[in-house]
Design a protein around this motif. Sequence first.
Motif, PDB file in Angstrom:
ATOM      1  N   GLY A  48     -20.180  26.196 -44.759  1.00 36.65           N
ATOM      2  CA  GLY A  48     -19.094  25.298 -45.131  1.00 36.65           C
ATOM      3  C   GLY A  48     -19.063  24.005 -44.339  1.00 36.65           C
ATOM      4  O   GLY A  48     -18.318  23.085 -44.682  1.00 36.65           O
ATOM      5  N   ALA A  49     -19.860  23.901 -43.277  1.00 35.78           N
ATOM      6  CA  ALA A  49     -19.838  22.703 -42.430  1.00 35.78           C
ATOM      7  C   ALA A  49     -20.240  21.443 -43.199  1.00 35.78           C
ATOM      8  O   ALA A  49     -19.787  20.340 -42.872  1.00 35.78           O
ATOM      9  CB  ALA A  49     -20.751  22.885 -41.224  1.00 35.78           C
ATOM     10  N   PHE A  50     -21.068  21.600 -44.216  1.00 36.52           N
ATOM     11  CA  PHE A  50     -21.554  20.443 -44.973  1.00 36.52           C
ATOM     12  C   PHE A  50     -20.792  20.218 -46.276  1.00 36.52           C
ATOM     13  O   PHE A  50     -21.142  19.319 -47.047  1.00 36.52           O
ATOM     14  CB  PHE A  50     -23.044  20.604 -45.298  1.00 36.52           C
ATOM     15  N   ASP A  51     -19.771  21.020 -46.519  1.00 36.51           N
ATOM     16  CA  ASP A  51     -19.023  20.876 -47.770  1.00 36.51           C
ATOM     17  C   ASP A  51     -18.519  19.441 -47.921  1.00 36.51           C
ATOM     18  O   ASP A  51     -17.985  18.855 -46.979  1.00 36.51           O
ATOM     19  CB  ASP A  51     -17.852  21.852 -47.822  1.00 36.51           C
ATOM     20  N   GLY A  52     -18.707  18.883 -49.103  1.00 35.87           N
ATOM     21  CA  GLY A  52     -18.263  17.526 -49.400  1.00 35.87           C
ATOM     22  C   GLY A  52     -19.189  16.427 -48.910  1.00 35.87           C
ATOM     23  O   GLY A  52     -18.922  15.246 -49.138  1.00 35.87           O
ATOM     24  N   GLN A  53     -20.293  16.785 -48.266  1.00 36.79           N
ATOM     25  CA  GLN A  53     -21.182  15.776 -47.681  1.00 36.79           C
ATOM     26  C   GLN A  53     -22.311  15.331 -48.602  1.00 36.79           C
ATOM     27  O   GLN A  53     -22.875  14.256 -48.425  1.00 36.79           O
ATOM     28  CB  GLN A  53     -21.775  16.296 -46.370  1.00 36.79           C
ATOM     29  N   LEU A  54     -22.660  16.129 -49.583  1.00 36.43           N
ATOM     30  CA  LEU A  54     -23.843  15.826 -50.383  1.00 36.43           C
ATOM     31  C   LEU A  54     -23.651  14.643 -51.326  1.00 36.43           C
ATOM     32  O   LEU A  54     -24.628  14.105 -51.850  1.00 36.43           O
ATOM     33  CB  LEU A  54     -24.301  17.065 -51.153  1.00 36.43           C
ATOM     34  N   ALA A  55     -22.425  14.197 -51.510  1.00 41.79           N
ATOM     35  CA  ALA A  55     -22.171  13.012 -52.334  1.00 41.79           C
ATOM     36  C   ALA A  55     -22.357  11.726 -51.524  1.00 41.79           C
ATOM     37  O   ALA A  55     -22.365  10.631 -52.080  1.00 41.79           O
ATOM     38  CB  ALA A  55     -20.751  13.065 -52.903  1.00 41.79           C
TER      39      ALA A  55
END
Length: 187
Positions: A48-55
Amino acid sequence: MKFRTAISKDASFTTRAEDGELYIEGYFAVYNSRYDITDAAYETIDPGAFDGQLARDIRALTNHDHTLVLGRTTAGTLTLRLDERGLWGSIRVNQADQDALNLYERVKRRDVTQCSIGFDILEERCETVDGVTIFHIRRVTLYEVSVVTFPAYADTSVQARMRDLEAEAQRKTDIWRSSLRRKLKGE
């Protein structure tokens, strides 16, 4: 916030050729893996640490060198995805870039097999188990992923974490002192 790097020992990078394109692929970060800082401290990246980061506009680099860009999410030359294991990526190699081709061949020969990420920590939890301090990275801002030759923390990253260790030790001392004062006052 401070820019940090974490080194993945479990990258398992591979090369792939398909439809005239060349790719470098593997995990840039593996959840719950131990990223050693010192003998008495390490950090892990929580699911969950990278959630929302790939955009975000994330770049793939060589050895964190901003002049050696291998790919970029907004250009469609870097694809990132999250799964139960961690942050996986695929870099479409620019065949007109000799530096990129050289790296592709080094990965293909298994001379270069590891990676790292560049990020800011937004949320973390710290605990001490058997005298070892563990930083659980819970949420980050991701800037870049790198294929690296030598997976080692930059001195600035180690110094930053050492300050975190000192702050954690001070916090524990403050709690102990406060508890002792309450006891002495009969509370």
